[in-house]
Design a protein around this motif. Structure first.
Motif, short mmCIF file in Angstrom:
data_model
loop_
_atom_site.label_atom_id
_atom_site.label_comp_id
_atom_site.label_asym_id
_atom_site.label_seq_id
_atom_site.Cartn_x
_atom_site.Cartn_y
_atom_site.Cartn_z
N THR A 64 30.06 35.05 -44.56
CA THR A 64 30.20 33.65 -44.15
C THR A 64 31.12 32.93 -45.12
O THR A 64 31.00 33.10 -46.35
N LEU A 65 32.02 32.14 -44.57
CA LEU A 65 32.95 31.37 -45.38
C LEU A 65 32.83 29.91 -44.98
O LEU A 65 32.95 29.57 -43.80
N THR A 66 32.57 29.05 -45.95
CA THR A 66 32.43 27.61 -45.67
C THR A 66 33.50 26.85 -46.44
O THR A 66 33.75 27.12 -47.62
N GLY A 67 34.12 25.91 -45.75
CA GLY A 67 35.13 25.10 -46.42
C GLY A 67 35.69 24.06 -45.48
O GLY A 67 35.37 24.02 -44.29
N GLU A 68 36.54 23.21 -46.01
CA GLU A 68 37.19 22.19 -45.19
C GLU A 68 38.41 22.81 -44.51
O GLU A 68 39.24 23.47 -45.15
N ALA A 69 38.51 22.63 -43.19
CA ALA A 69 39.67 23.11 -42.45
C ALA A 69 40.84 22.17 -42.75
O ALA A 69 40.80 21.00 -42.35
N VAL A 70 41.85 22.67 -43.44
CA VAL A 70 42.90 21.79 -43.93
C VAL A 70 44.25 21.99 -43.24
O VAL A 70 45.12 21.12 -43.32
N ALA A 71 44.45 23.13 -42.57
CA ALA A 71 45.76 23.37 -41.97
C ALA A 71 45.70 24.53 -40.99
O ALA A 71 44.76 25.34 -40.99
N ILE A 72 46.73 24.58 -40.14
CA ILE A 72 47.02 25.75 -39.32
C ILE A 72 48.31 26.32 -39.89
O ILE A 72 49.34 25.64 -39.92
N ASP A 73 48.28 27.56 -40.38
CA ASP A 73 49.47 28.09 -41.04
C ASP A 73 50.47 28.64 -40.03
O ASP A 73 50.26 28.59 -38.81
N GLY A 74 51.58 29.16 -40.53
CA GLY A 74 52.66 29.62 -39.67
C GLY A 74 52.31 30.78 -38.77
O GLY A 74 53.03 31.07 -37.81
N VAL A 90 43.30 27.52 -42.09
CA VAL A 90 43.23 27.56 -43.55
C VAL A 90 42.04 26.73 -44.01
O VAL A 90 41.94 25.54 -43.69
N LEU A 91 41.12 27.38 -44.74
CA LEU A 91 39.94 26.71 -45.26
C LEU A 91 40.08 26.50 -46.76
O LEU A 91 40.45 27.41 -47.50
N SER A 92 39.78 25.29 -47.19
CA SER A 92 39.71 24.98 -48.62
C SER A 92 38.26 25.14 -49.04
O SER A 92 37.40 24.37 -48.63
N THR A 93 37.98 26.16 -49.84
CA THR A 93 36.61 26.49 -50.20
C THR A 93 36.18 25.74 -51.46
O THR A 93 36.98 25.11 -52.14
N GLY A 94 34.91 25.84 -51.76
CA GLY A 94 34.35 25.10 -52.88
C GLY A 94 34.92 25.48 -54.22
O GLY A 94 34.86 24.71 -55.17
N ASN A 95 35.48 26.68 -54.32
CA ASN A 95 36.04 27.11 -55.60
C ASN A 95 37.50 26.71 -55.77
O ASN A 95 38.18 27.17 -56.69
#
Length: 288
Positions: free
Chosen positions: A246-256, A261-266
């Motif tokens: 499981t990966l949790t993070g803020e969805a920040v972009a759609i890449d090329g 793209v998720l910005s994770t807590g680390n």
């Protein structure tokens, strides 16, 4: 007489008339255009499966297959999609990107999402948002709900792209509490021929733009358009991946490459491809 030419006495629901095949062909099939054939069947298991079988023995680009009813419609990961006859749009198209690099073909379901959202906004007057990677969302009573989905599959030397959109489903016909229809979202029109023409014309436009840019999503404007309409961006999501990861993070972009793209807590940014996703949910349990 084709199935869609049956007399009114055989209609099971007078609010859901059959599609007028000759009118659709007149409106969509034109010399030099993308759409080369259009067929409507009364019922089938899956339009994607049907077109894929035809593609295996040779099929021209631009074939469109529409079903008045699907009994075994499929979504990602073989999830099922069912709805009452003539209550929605259930169709597949065959595209052959040809010389465009195969690694860029992954943009086709996202491209179809942009085309659907644009076409439905114009023809139904409903604001349609995109849940990455393949869902169409509308707002009903202040809540985002799924009104449609998209599935792309390699077939022959091209790609079959299928779409299902709930058009006239009533509340008591919805398959799940998180589902919706264009009618429940306040559509100004639920005429399926109008909606279908709007979506297919929009798809022809976006596919043409993308091909002209050699499949470059940025150069064609597709990447920007998808990001602008994507309800997933800016939200904290939980991605369930194969192997119980499981990966949790803020969805920040759609890449090329069309990845989320998720910005994770680390502090790291990690792209996730549609093929790696089992489920994508809002961190609080919502749709996105």
């Amino acid at each position: 007489m084709t199935p869609s030419d049956t007399p009114q006495s055989r209609w099971s629901d007078l609010d859901r008339p059959p599609l007028n095949v000759p009118a659709l062909r007149r409106g969509l099939l034109r010399p030099g255009g993308l759409w080369t054939s259009l067929d409507v069947v009364e019922t089938t298991g899956s339009t994607n499966s049907d077109l894929a079988r035809r593609a295996a023995t040779g099929l021209d680009e631009g074939a469109v297959l529409i079903a008045e009813e699907q009994t075994a419609g499929r979504g990602r990961l073989d999830r099922t999609w069912t709805a009452p006859a003539r209550s929605g749009l259930f169709f597949s198209v065959y595209l052959k990107p040809g010389v465009i690099p195969a690694e860029r073909w992954g943009w086709l379901p996202l491209l179809t999402g942009v085309a659907a959202a644009t076409g439905l906004a114009r023809s139904a007057g409903v604001d349609t948002a995109l849940k990455w990677p393949n869902d169409l969302l509308v707002t009903v009573e202040g809540a985002e709900r799924k009104a449609g989905g998209i599935l792309a599959e390699r077939a022959g030397d091209g790609v079959v792209v299928g779409m299902g959109v709930n058009v006239s489903l009533r509340a008591d016909e919805l398959p799940a509490p998180t589902a919706a229809s264009l009618a429940l979202a306040g559509a100004v029109s639920t005429d399926r021929e109008t909606l279908l023409r709007g979506v297919l014309r929009s798809l022809e436009h976006w596919y043409g733009q993308w091909r002209a840019a050699d499949g470059d999503a940025a150069a064609s404007g597709l990447q920007e358009a998808y990001a602008a309409g994507c309800a997933t961006l800016g939200r904290t999501v939980r991605a369930q991946l194969p192997g119980d990861r499981t990966l949790t993070g803020e969805a920040v972009a759609i890449d090329g490459d069309g990845r989320l793209v998720l910005s994770t807590g680390n502090g790291l940014q990690e792209p996730v491809s549609a093929g790696d996703i089992v489920h994508l949910r809002g961190a609080g349990g919502g749709l996105v």
